[in-house]
Scaffold this active site. Sequence first.
Site, mmCIF file in Angstrom:
data_model
loop_
_atom_site.group_PDB
_atom_site.id
_atom_site.type_symbol
_atom_site.label_atom_id
_atom_site.label_comp_id
_atom_site.label_asym_id
_atom_site.label_seq_id
_atom_site.Cartn_x
_atom_site.Cartn_y
_atom_site.Cartn_z
ATOM 1 N N LYS A 61 71.226 11.223 190.912
ATOM 2 C CA LYS A 61 70.722 12.449 190.286
ATOM 3 C C LYS A 61 69.481 12.967 190.997
ATOM 4 O O LYS A 61 69.239 14.174 191.029
ATOM 5 C CB LYS A 61 70.469 12.242 188.787
ATOM 6 C CG LYS A 61 71.767 12.039 188.011
ATOM 7 C CD LYS A 61 71.695 12.425 186.549
ATOM 8 C CE LYS A 61 73.098 12.380 185.939
ATOM 9 N NZ LYS A 61 73.143 12.613 184.500
ATOM 10 N N LYS A 93 83.595 10.040 190.965
ATOM 11 C CA LYS A 93 84.029 10.068 189.564
ATOM 12 C C LYS A 93 84.169 11.509 189.099
ATOM 13 O O LYS A 93 83.452 12.396 189.568
ATOM 14 C CB LYS A 93 83.052 9.288 188.663
ATOM 15 C CG LYS A 93 81.812 10.034 188.234
ATOM 16 C CD LYS A 93 81.199 9.447 186.951
ATOM 17 C CE LYS A 93 80.038 10.350 186.510
ATOM 18 N NZ LYS A 93 79.548 10.160 185.173
ATOM 19 N N LYS A 133 81.323 16.124 184.653
ATOM 20 C CA LYS A 133 81.160 17.392 183.938
ATOM 21 C C LYS A 133 80.478 18.421 184.792
ATOM 22 O O LYS A 133 80.659 19.606 184.630
ATOM 23 C CB LYS A 133 80.182 17.169 182.789
ATOM 24 C CG LYS A 133 80.666 16.428 181.636
ATOM 25 C CD LYS A 133 79.515 16.495 180.666
ATOM 26 C CE LYS A 133 79.446 15.325 179.769
ATOM 27 N NZ LYS A 133 78.201 15.242 179.071
#
Length: 333
Positions: A115, A197, A200
């Site tokens: 992140k 992965k 969202k």
Amino acid sequence: MQGDKKILYSAAQPTNNLTIGNYIGAVKNWVDLQEEYDCVFAIANMHAITVRQNPAELRKNTLSLLALYIACGIDPKKCVLYLQSHVPAHAELAWVLNTFTYVGEMERMTQFKDKSAKHADNINMGLMDYPVLMAADILLYQADVVPVGVDQRQHLEITRDIAIRFNNLYSPTFTVPEGVYVKVGAKINDLLDPSKKMSKSAENVNGSVFISDDRDTVIRKFKRAVTDSDACVKYDPQNKPGVSNLLSIYSVFSGKTVEECEREFEGKGYGDFKLAVGEAVADKLAPIQAEQARLLADKAYLDGVLKDGAESAARRANRTLSKVYKKIGFYQL
Ligand code: ATP
Ligand code: LTN
């Protein structure tokens, strides 16, 4: 333990719409486990703000996630269902646990590194502290089991470390939780890049299937999914990551085992296979979407669920927090 049932805790962030990865790796599993365990489910809005959010959207996504939980089958009469920011004990325990967590441990977290790279202009303290807040969530409720996707495994491990560290320094205070991962689908991958992965917040929305996607969109996304050139529907994540990912998805949405799915497509091409996966997913999503829309039209009901949830969650959380304050020497009146 609460009564004769073990305690289960989990949460998801109200960021964007959930993907079928969130559904398979987490929410569906929660629904399946809710009879067997004493369940507490949160909407982790305090985690969500570790990445900059639009306030109006965050508010909207919160109710939308609550409605989705219920539409997927989580029963607010059987479980505690609440919004993280409604229970101040989360922030309070996180502060205490910060003093039992090392900076080096947080810097090593894979999600923090990912992140940070993705949001290089906003590497804030909350982003780094994310796992400690997550530990506070789990430990406040004395959870025995925490069902999550495998991307959260490292956070579960650090939660256990922090709990054990505290218990050893003082006396047994926290239940040391176990992570629980589904056998098929604990990591659903991106349809266009099966090495990542399904997320969202992926840059390309065509790689993620959202629970809110309509039938045509779902089928189109599966049609475009990346496979390989051997035209053989076989589960082999190492050599055939795209096909294996589709098989996991099909297995969960059709209720068949992976072997049964392989047999069903023996001798058939990828075109038929991808269409079948798309249809199976779209068939399951339609009733969930309809129920979510129905619930979202009844704001008074949803507010009532959150109010009741906040009360029972706070009651449980405060019991643990006050134990912790006593043990560490906070003067109490
Ligand atoms: P983002 O992708 O924006 O970082 P997220 O989907 O990882 O968000 P959450 O909403 O907090 O974050 O995740 C809710 C649950 O879904 C967690 O238990 C997580 O492990 C699980 N999950 C997320 N992505 C997947 C996936 N691709 N496959 C299986 N489980 C997943
Ligand atoms: N970080 C989690 C969401 C989350 C969570 C939790 C999961 C916040 N607090 C406590 C389990 C237990 C994620 O899935 N991204």
